[in-house]
Design a protein around this motif. Structure first.
Motif, PDB file in Angstrom:
ATOM      1  N   LEU A 108       0.833  -1.207   0.000  1.00 16.16           N
ATOM      2  CA  LEU A 108       0.000   0.000   0.000  1.00 16.16           C
ATOM      3  C   LEU A 108       0.868   1.258   0.000  1.00 16.16           C
ATOM      4  CD1 LEU A 108      -2.757  -1.027   2.578  1.00 16.16           C
ATOM      5  CD2 LEU A 108      -3.111  -0.553   0.147  1.00 16.16           C
ATOM      6  N   ILE A 109       1.939   1.241   0.783  1.00 17.20           N
ATOM      7  CA  ILE A 109       2.831   2.401   0.828  1.00 17.20           C
ATOM      8  C   ILE A 109       3.517   2.588  -0.519  1.00 17.20           C
ATOM      9  CG2 ILE A 109       4.927   3.327   1.876  1.00 17.20           C
ATOM     10  CD1 ILE A 109       4.097   1.836   4.460  1.00 17.20           C
ATOM     11  N   ALA A 110       4.022   1.485  -1.095  1.00 20.98           N
ATOM     12  CA  ALA A 110       4.704   1.591  -2.386  1.00 20.98           C
ATOM     13  C   ALA A 110       3.760   2.122  -3.459  1.00 20.98           C
ATOM     14  CB  ALA A 110       5.258   0.220  -2.796  1.00 20.98           C
ATOM     15  N   GLY A 111       2.560   1.560  -3.534  1.00 19.97           N
ATOM     16  CA  GLY A 111       1.595   2.041  -4.515  1.00 19.97           C
ATOM     17  C   GLY A 111       1.171   3.467  -4.251  1.00 19.97           C
ATOM     18  N   GLY A 112       0.975   3.801  -2.961  1.00 19.46           N
ATOM     19  CA  GLY A 112       0.586   5.164  -2.621  1.00 19.46           C
ATOM     20  C   GLY A 112       1.657   6.177  -2.978  1.00 19.46           C
ATOM     21  N   LEU A 113       2.928   5.806  -2.800  1.00 17.83           N
ATOM     22  CA  LEU A 113       4.009   6.716  -3.183  1.00 17.83           C
ATOM     23  C   LEU A 113       3.975   7.003  -4.681  1.00 17.83           C
ATOM     24  CD1 LEU A 113       6.991   5.288  -1.086  1.00 17.83           C
ATOM     25  CD2 LEU A 113       5.889   7.513  -0.779  1.00 17.83           C
ATOM     26  N   ALA A 341      -0.402   6.978   6.043  1.00 17.28           N
ATOM     27  CA  ALA A 341      -1.708   6.525   5.558  1.00 17.28           C
ATOM     28  C   ALA A 341      -1.660   5.048   5.184  1.00 17.28           C
ATOM     29  CB  ALA A 341      -2.131   7.361   4.355  1.00 17.28           C
ATOM     30  N   GLY A 342      -0.549   4.606   4.608  1.00 14.45           N
ATOM     31  CA  GLY A 342      -0.405   3.196   4.294  1.00 14.45           C
ATOM     32  C   GLY A 342      -0.426   2.332   5.541  1.00 14.45           C
ATOM     33  N   LEU A 343       0.215   2.809   6.614  1.00 16.01           N
ATOM     34  CA  LEU A 343       0.173   2.078   7.879  1.00 16.01           C
ATOM     35  C   LEU A 343      -1.256   1.997   8.420  1.00 16.01           C
ATOM     36  CD1 LEU A 343       3.339   3.476   9.733  1.00 16.01           C
ATOM     37  CD2 LEU A 343       3.106   1.297   8.526  1.00 16.01           C
ATOM     38  N   LEU A 344      -1.997   3.102   8.315  1.00 18.69           N
ATOM     39  CA  LEU A 344      -3.376   3.114   8.794  1.00 18.69           C
ATOM     40  C   LEU A 344      -4.226   2.109   8.026  1.00 18.69           C
ATOM     41  CD1 LEU A 344      -5.674   4.325  10.490  1.00 18.69           C
ATOM     42  CD2 LEU A 344      -5.954   6.057   8.705  1.00 18.69           C
ATOM     43  N   PHE A 345      -4.109   2.113   6.712  1.00 17.35           N
ATOM     44  CA  PHE A 345      -4.920   1.203   5.920  1.00 17.35           C
ATOM     45  C   PHE A 345      -4.434  -0.239   6.069  1.00 17.35           C
ATOM     46  CE2 PHE A 345      -7.950   3.430   3.047  1.00 17.35           C
ATOM     47  CZ  PHE A 345      -7.867   4.662   3.679  1.00 17.35           C
ATOM     48  N   GLY A 346      -3.132  -0.419   6.314  1.00 12.20           N
ATOM     49  CA  GLY A 346      -2.649  -1.756   6.631  1.00 12.20           C
ATOM     50  C   GLY A 346      -3.247  -2.257   7.938  1.00 12.20           C
ATOM     51  N   ALA A 347      -3.396  -1.354   8.912  1.00 10.88           N
ATOM     52  CA  ALA A 347      -4.025  -1.716  10.184  1.00 10.88           C
ATOM     53  C   ALA A 347      -5.490  -2.085   9.974  1.00 10.88           C
ATOM     54  CB  ALA A 347      -3.896  -0.568  11.178  1.00 10.88           C
TER      55      ALA A 347
END
Length: 419
Positions: A108-113, A341-347
């Motif tokens: 998610l973080i990679a795609g979000g970046l 935000a990626g951490l939040l959505f991962g959670a």
């Protein structure tokens, strides 16, 4: 020469600026509102609440207690599944939810970046799914089809996935630069092309299909290509998380400390003014989409080398390409905001399974909460109206009136002195 795309591009830039410049207070309140709405949905679908509401006027406390039990139980399960399982009997089991959150957050973080970088250049990269798929296909082919020593094999597979995603994103950038076609349409169409292309390759012996199998699935990745585990075999967290940390730092440096990042931001703010200032806007569009696609390609690599190491199918993207758009919006298109935000959505992803198992809460409720977060962030006036917050425009006008009054007072005083 007049650019025929000027009116449309201006509208897109205005909309993008309004969405991605929501301040931190609006984001926090948007998340809070979304949790409240999620709590209402949890209570409305809970059997105990429905039963107690049948005699609400006779015993209202029972209904309120049932609502509290349903909502508090659901969000407690979300916490146990995403952050820390305080009911676990060992420390390893207690911290496992946090490692699962980091694992889900990695792609998610990679795609979000990637999406955020395109946003900063003033483009909507809706092609995350296609870029993930081709990145996963390229990394997967290297992962199972090449014999190399450990380390070098992983690095080559990672580079192959980044290159494939960059090429796929660059196609949209080149077409936009040369023809003026809108990148939203281009990337959506490229999503379909990538999906059916990878699906065909997974059904074709000698390409991606597992030898001796009729299923549209690739062979397992070789051990020398798989991302190593960070905390041991009892956890799923892999070295792909370190890759996205490095990618976040790199994107931050490019956007904040490099001349290329300055040109990206200038084009994203106003491409016409950037062109007048001597910046090659078309080149920035191409470079922006190439880099955006490469970053999204990392998400595909994380899937095949970190999560789906036993072989992948056409659904390896798991909707992450579209979730990345939400992550980038929530992160206000900044590298570290996107990381958070990626951490939040991962959670959300990790905790939703515990919510379903422990409290029988449908997974779709978490998706609704995520969707409302984006909705409220995209409509700051709605959040301000709900919480009765002052409008920035009204505050600006108020400050302007105060400044004008002060200037008039000074001018009046000077006029009186002259007389």
């Amino acid at each position: 020469m007049t650019d025929p795309q000027t009116p449309e591009s201006s509208r897109w830039h205005v909309a993008l600026t309004q969405i991605t410049r929501a301040n931190g207070t609006i984001i926090v309140l948007a998340i809070l509102l979304s949790f409240v709405i999620g709590g209402i949905m949890i209570a409305a679908t809970d059997p105990a609440v429905q039963e107690a509401s049948g005699y609400f006027f006779a015993r209202p406390v029972d209904t309120l207690a049932a609502i509290w039990d349903a909502v508090a139980g659901a969000y407690a399960a979300l916490f146990r599944g995403a952050i820390f399982n305080y009911e676990a009997d060992t420390f390893v089991r207690a911290i496992r939810p946090l490692t699962e959150t980091l694992t889900y957050a990695t792609p998610l973080i990679a795609g979000g970046l990637g999406v955020a970088l395109a946003f900063r250049v003033g483009m909507f990269n809706i092609g995350g799914r296609g870029q993930m798929l081709v990145g996963a296909a390229a990394a997967g082919w290297v992962g199972f089809g090449v014999d190399l020593p450990w380390g070098l094999h992983t690095l080559l597979a990672l580079l192959a996935g980044i290159a494939a995603g960059a090429i796929w994103g660059g196609i949209a950038g080149v077409i936009k630069a040369r023809t003026g076609a809108h990148e939203v349409i281009l990337t959506i169409m490229l999503n379909y092309i990538a999906f059916y292309l990878v699906s065909w390759m997974l059904r074709t012996p000698g390409l991606l299909q597992k030898p001796g199998s009729s299923d549209p699935k690739s062979p397992a990745m070789k051990d020398t290509a798989v991302f190593p585990s960070l905390l041991g075999p009892q956890f799923n967290l892999h070295a792909g998380f370190l890759v996205v940390i490095a990618a976040t730092v790199l994107v931050w440096w490019i956007l904040s400390r490099s001349n290329l990042g300055f040109q990206f931001r200038a084009v994203g703010e106003n491409p016409h003014a950037a062109r007048v200032a001597g910046i090659d806007v078309k080149r920035m569009y191409v470079l922006g989409m190439v880099m955006s696609g490469g970053l999204v390609g990392i998400a595909g690599v994380a899937q095949v080398l970190g999560t789906s190491t036993n072989g992948f199918a056409a659904g390896v993207d798991a909707g992450i390409g579209f979730d990345a758009i939400t992550v980038a919006l929530l992160g206000r298109s900044t590298p570290w905001g996107t990381f958070a935000a990626g951490l939040l959505f991962g959670a959300f992803k990790a905790g939703s399974f515990t919510m379903k198992a422990a409290e029988q809460i449908p997974l779709e409720i978490v998706l609704v909460v995520q969707s409302f977060i984006v909705l409220f962030i995209a409509a700051p006036p709605l959040v301000r109206a709900i919480f009765v917050l002052p409008s920035p425009e009204r505050d600006r006008r108020k400050r302007e009136r105060s400044r004008m009054k002060a200037q008039l007072a000074v001018a009046s005083h000077q006029a009186g002195g002259d007389r």
